[in-house]
Structures are given as C-alpha cells and as structure tokens.
Design a protein around this motif. Structure first.
Motif, PDB file in Angstrom:
ATOM      1  N   GLY A 175       3.274  -8.798   6.605  1.00 20.92           N
ATOM      2  CA  GLY A 175       3.798  -7.589   7.240  1.00 20.92           C
ATOM      3  C   GLY A 175       3.331  -7.785   8.834  1.00 20.92           C
ATOM      4  N   MET A 176       2.238  -8.531   9.239  1.00 18.69           N
ATOM      5  CA  MET A 176       1.524  -8.654  10.491  1.00 18.69           C
ATOM      6  C   MET A 176       2.640  -9.721  11.023  1.00 18.69           C
ATOM      7  N   ILE A 177       2.850 -10.612  10.546  1.00 17.91           N
ATOM      8  CA  ILE A 177       3.638 -11.858  11.120  1.00 17.91           C
ATOM      9  C   ILE A 177       5.313 -11.105  11.560  1.00 17.91           C
ATOM     10  N   GLU A 178       5.779 -10.324  10.433  1.00 17.08           N
ATOM     11  CA  GLU A 178       6.891  -9.558  10.752  1.00 17.08           C
ATOM     12  C   GLU A 178       6.736  -8.641  11.983  1.00 17.08           C
ATOM     13  N   TRP A 179       5.784  -7.983  12.113  1.00 17.02           N
ATOM     14  CA  TRP A 179       5.461  -6.961  13.172  1.00 17.02           C
ATOM     15  C   TRP A 179       5.408  -7.856  14.525  1.00 17.02           C
ATOM     16  N   LEU A 180       4.748  -9.062  14.624  1.00 13.50           N
ATOM     17  CA  LEU A 180       4.935  -9.882  15.889  1.00 13.50           C
ATOM     18  C   LEU A 180       6.198 -10.398  16.167  1.00 13.50           C
ATOM     19  N   PRO A 225      -1.184 -12.145  -1.714  1.00 12.05           N
ATOM     20  CA  PRO A 225      -2.610 -11.615  -1.036  1.00 12.05           C
ATOM     21  C   PRO A 225      -3.678 -12.008  -1.854  1.00 12.05           C
ATOM     22  N   ALA A 226      -3.577 -11.752  -3.164  1.00 10.68           N
ATOM     23  CA  ALA A 226      -4.797 -12.016  -3.952  1.00 10.68           C
ATOM     24  C   ALA A 226      -5.353 -13.367  -4.048  1.00 10.68           C
ATOM     25  N   GLY A 282      -0.874 -15.352   5.509  1.00 15.24           N
ATOM     26  CA  GLY A 282      -0.419 -15.826   4.123  1.00 15.24           C
ATOM     27  C   GLY A 282       0.052 -14.492   3.116  1.00 15.24           C
ATOM     28  N   GLY A 283      -0.076 -14.864   2.133  1.00 15.38           N
ATOM     29  CA  GLY A 283       0.243 -13.744   0.900  1.00 15.38           C
ATOM     30  C   GLY A 283       2.064 -13.742   0.860  1.00 15.38           C
ATOM     31  N   GLY A 284       2.646 -14.814   1.525  1.00 17.15           N
ATOM     32  CA  GLY A 284       3.831 -14.656   1.246  1.00 17.15           C
ATOM     33  C   GLY A 284       4.758 -14.309   2.416  1.00 17.15           C
TER      34      GLY A 284
END
Length: 526
Positions: A100-105, A71-72, A56-58
């Motif tokens: 960023g994790m989803i972008e990395w994946l 993120p908050a 999440g977080g956008g």
C-alpha cells in the motif's frame, strides 16, 4: 496564541527530505495547517540517494514481474536484519502496509517500474527498476524510482510537489535552533533563523557547490560549507513559529557531525559519508535538549559492494590471514560490517583468470557511470597478480598458507554441473566458481581503501519514539521520523530500507501530530 509568535501552524515539520515531506502530506490530509522548515532548499539526503524504496508483500510491480511475495515472507526475512530494534507488531505492520505504501507514493506521482534485474547488483542500470536489494537473494524488493541515473532527485521532487499542492507552507533556508516548551515541558513551537534577499541566494549557491565535494572530498566540502554557516549566523533573522498540535523532527542523521561520530561510532571512519551537511545531528540534539532519550547511536551502516559486475561474486573474499570473510553474495552492508571486523579492517577478493575475464565482459552492460569507473579500476590497476594464489598472496601481504587452506575448503563446492559440497560460507551454488585458472588476482576491497572505491556509510540510530504514534518518548508535543528517530533499519540496513522507513515513520508522525488536537483547533478529514 502568544503575541511573541511570528507565525503559527497546527503542525511544524523540521526537515524536508522524504520523512518530512511524508509527514507534511499526512498532516495536511488530516486537516492540519502545516509549516515545513528546511535549513537548505529541501530534498535532504533523499535527493542525492539512489531512490530505492524497499517494499514487498505483493506490490503491483512484483506482480507484474511474476514475483510471488507475501507480508509474512517479507517479515520473516526482515526479522533477521531488524532483530528486536522494533517490536514484532511494528515490523508486521510495516510489512503489511508495504504494498500500500508503493500505491500511496504512486498516487502522489512517484513513478515505479516492473522491469526486473536478472543478476545481483548494488544498483541496477537504466534498463531495470526492480531488483534484489538485500541478502536474501531470491525475492526482489528494491523498487527503484523510474528515472535515469540515481533516482532520489525524482522522489524528492514529487513528494515536494505533493506537499505544496496540499497548501503546505515551506520555509527554506530556515535553521531551527531551539524548541519552545511550556511550563509543563510540552513542545509548543520552534525558534529559528531565516534568510531573505541576497544572502539567501549566496547561501543557496554555496550550499549546492559544497554537497558533492562533502561526499567525495570531505576537507574540500567542509571548506566550501564554512561560508554557508557564516551567512546563517550573520544574516539570519529570528523567527518564532507556534505549533498547536506538535513539532515533527525529520532532520536526518549525524554522519556529518565528526564529534558525534567519534563519540558514538568511533570504528566507522574512512567511509564516504552518505548525506548532506544537514545530517549533522541537529534534530537529535533538539530532541535531547527537550528531554528526549536516544538509542542505537552506535549503529552505522558501511557498505562494501562487490558487484557489479555480477561475476565478482564468484570470487573468494579473504582477510590478511587468508581466512574467509563471509559469503560474497551477501548485501553490501553485511559485507562491509564483516570486513570492518576483520584484522585491520582489510580484505581482498581472489579471482582467477576465467572469472576476471567474465567480469571485464560484463562491465559495460551491468554498470552505470559511477559504478563503471570503480569496476574498471579494480579490474586493472587495483589488483595484485601472481601465477599461483600463494604468489599473489605474498605480493598483497596476505598469509599464503592461510589462503591456500581457505581455497582448498572452497574448491569442492565449485565444479559446475556436479553434485557439489555446499559452500562453507553459504554462498548459493550458482555463484560459486572453480578459481583454478592462472594467473590469479587479489583485489583490495578494504572499507578504508578510499583511493579506488569509497565505502558509503550512514547513521541508523536516533531519538526513541512510541512505535504506534511516532511521538518522542517523554516529550509531549514532539514527534520524530526518518534517521532522526529509531526505526525499522536502526540495527541493520539493506538498500531502500531507510527510504521505506522514512515514508512509514514520516506518515505515522505527521498523522499523529495532526490528530493530537487539544481542543478542536483544526478540523479532521480522516
């Protein structure tokens, strides 16, 4: 290096599920020479999972779906689930890095999709890939990998391909038996047994045949897996591999270790063990033998989903005394835990004729095959009926007076379109139904009622690690990630949080092991 080593690497990763693959990828990207060892053929529990990554977080998918998240806000909700199992800074970092994790994946070839599921479900159909996978009920953070059916196999395959593309050496059908330490207690390598030739082929086939029976028919799965273990003992040849920078344990949890389950989590029995025979606690055992400590081994998540179909959430969940168990719209792990703590771990869902009809209309449009047969059973042969709630209760073995009292407290919240009294258990007003149309049905949803609906479970605790590096506390040269380690979901679980933690902790451990250079043994690229 010592001549007794058969091979050497900068980083050795034990286990090749999501955590192991992510550790290997990060270590390789940091310039390390990486060897991955897997007892079977890779994929682990990830490959048989639903492929849900909690994020999440956008994220890009949230933005495309018109979902506002920060993120908050993500951290604010997760703090309720996570408690103090990790430090506030670690949780904040996890949430800040989530998009960023989803972008990395995605950059590794893992496909995601922004099609949002409009109703509450345990797992979306092939029309939807972004859904509410927690108890919050408003912000979808469950990112399902884009694939038909359960998507974990695609996630595992893409991570495997990304690791191999980076030159990671993968030794399958190689079982790590011991960690090697130097005189100071630092982990310097591993001792294994590995298969080659015909025994490896038989081992692979027999293991593959045992995985699904091990989930649904444990005695059959155990019988099918005995030859696998025998082949390892009989034909496995010794292999010693040196690890210059460190060893990363990513060998899963211990849900398939009956001794450990009885010792640490005796209340959690009768559930469907979500994992593979490799989830036998071997990674935790290796760490403990090297001097590591553990935490939260008593934490197990057991799931009792009431939906799909989503109209089931309009029912009333009661125990044998007729008392309300919890808000029926909560995530399946929260419901499962509440049922487990109810008298005799039993619970029933009360529906009236109107809600039952609505459920039946939704079955074909809101379910995948593995959900469909369960829903059809529950809505037909799996229910006890009566012209009144009290009559149905007497037939089901529930206190009719207690049920009548509970239903009376629930009813004022029910009228649609009226300023109703809030539901006593906190269920959102839009999900409350009047339950006033006879006949009535009581559906047994006890967690140990495996005849119709098995309750999946997995272990959450593991080795204690430094939350900045993933290093196992008290053991130099040793790192841990995924369900082998204490992590984000070691107190409580929502769909996708384990895989997200595997990615988060796997990357952290792999990166840390790669940069623990003790004298310039390898170059770094970041």
């Amino acid at each position: 290096m010592n001549d007794s080593w058969d091979e050497s690497a900068d980083v050795v990763v034990v286990g090749f599920g999501a955590a192991g693959a992510c550790a290997a990828i990060e270590a390789a990207d940091a310039g390390a020479r990486v060897i991955v060892l897997d007892r079977f053929t890779g994929g682990g529990a990830t490959a048989i999972s639903g492929g849900i990554v909690y994020a999440g977080g956008g994220t890009q998918q949230q933005r495309e779906a018109g979902v506002t998240d920060t993120p908050a806000a993500m951290a604010g909700y997760l703090r309720e689930e996570v408690g103090d199992v990790v430090a506030a800074g670690t949780l904040r970092r996890f949430c800040e890095q989530s998009a960023g994790m989803i972008e990395w994946l995605s950059g590794l070839g893992v496909p995601f999709d922004a099609r949002r599921c409009p109703y509450k479900t345990s797992y979306p159909t092939n029309r939807h890939y972004l859904y509410v996978s927690d108890s919050e009920g408003s912000t979808p953070r469950g990112h399902r990998v884009l694939a038909r059916g359960t998507s974990g196999r695609v996630l595992a395959a893409r991570l495997t391909a990304a690791a191999r593309a980076r030159g990671v050496a993968v030794h399958t059908q190689t079982r790590v038996e011991h960690l090697v330490t130097d005189s100071g207690g630092r982990v310097t390598g591993v001792e294994c047994r590995t298969l080659r030739g015909f025994p490896a082929l038989a081992h692979r086939v027999l293991h593959r045949w045992s995985v699904k029976p091990a989930l649904y028919l444990p005695p059959v799965g155990r019988a099918l897996h005995r030859p696998v273990t025998w082949l390892e003992r009989r034909y496995g040849r010794p292999l010693r591999i040196a690890a210059r920078g460190g060893v990363v344990l990513c060998a899963g949890g211990f849900v398939f270790n009956r001794t450990m389950m009885r010792e640490h989590a005796p209340d959690y029995r009768g559930g469907l063990r979500l994992g593979t025979p490799g989830d036998d606690g071997s990674g935790i055992r290796l760490g403990v033998e090297a001097g590591a400590s553990t935490a939260h081994l008593d934490r197990v998540t057991i799931w009792r989903f009431l939906s799909p179909p989503s109209a089931m959430l309009g029912g009333l969940l009661v125990d044998r005394n007729g008392h309300r168990v919890c808000d029926e719209s909560r995530y399946g792990a929260a419901i499962g835990e509440a049922i487990l703590r109810s008298p005799d771990a039993k619970a029933w869902l009360l529906l009236d004729a109107a809600v039952l009809a609505e459920c039946r209309r939704q079955v074909w449009s809101q379910t995948l095959w593995f959900q469909r047969w369960q829903a059809i059973w529950l809505l037909t042969a799996g229910r006890t009926t009566g012209r009144t709630p009290e009559a149905a209760a007497r037939r089901a073995g529930i206190d009719p007076t207690g049920l009548a009292t509970t239903l009376a407290a629930y009813q004022p919240a029910a009228p649609v379109g009226v300023a109703a009294t809030p539901d006593p258990a906190g269920k959102p007003a839009g999900l409350v139904r009047p339950l006033a149309t006879p006949p009535y049905s009581l559906i047994d949803v006890s967690v140990r009622n495996r005849t119709a609906v098995p309750a999946p479970m997995l272990t959450l605790g593991g080795l204690r690690v430094d939350e900045d590096t993933g290093q196992v506390l008290g053991v130099a040269g040793l790192y841990a990630a995924g369900r082998t380690a204490v992590g984000i979901c070691s107190r409580s679980y929502v769909s996708g949080l384990s895989l997200a933690d595997c990615v988060f902790s796997g990357r952290r451990a792999g990166r840390s092991a790669a940069i623990s250079d003790r004298g310039g043994l390898h170059a770094h690229r970041g």
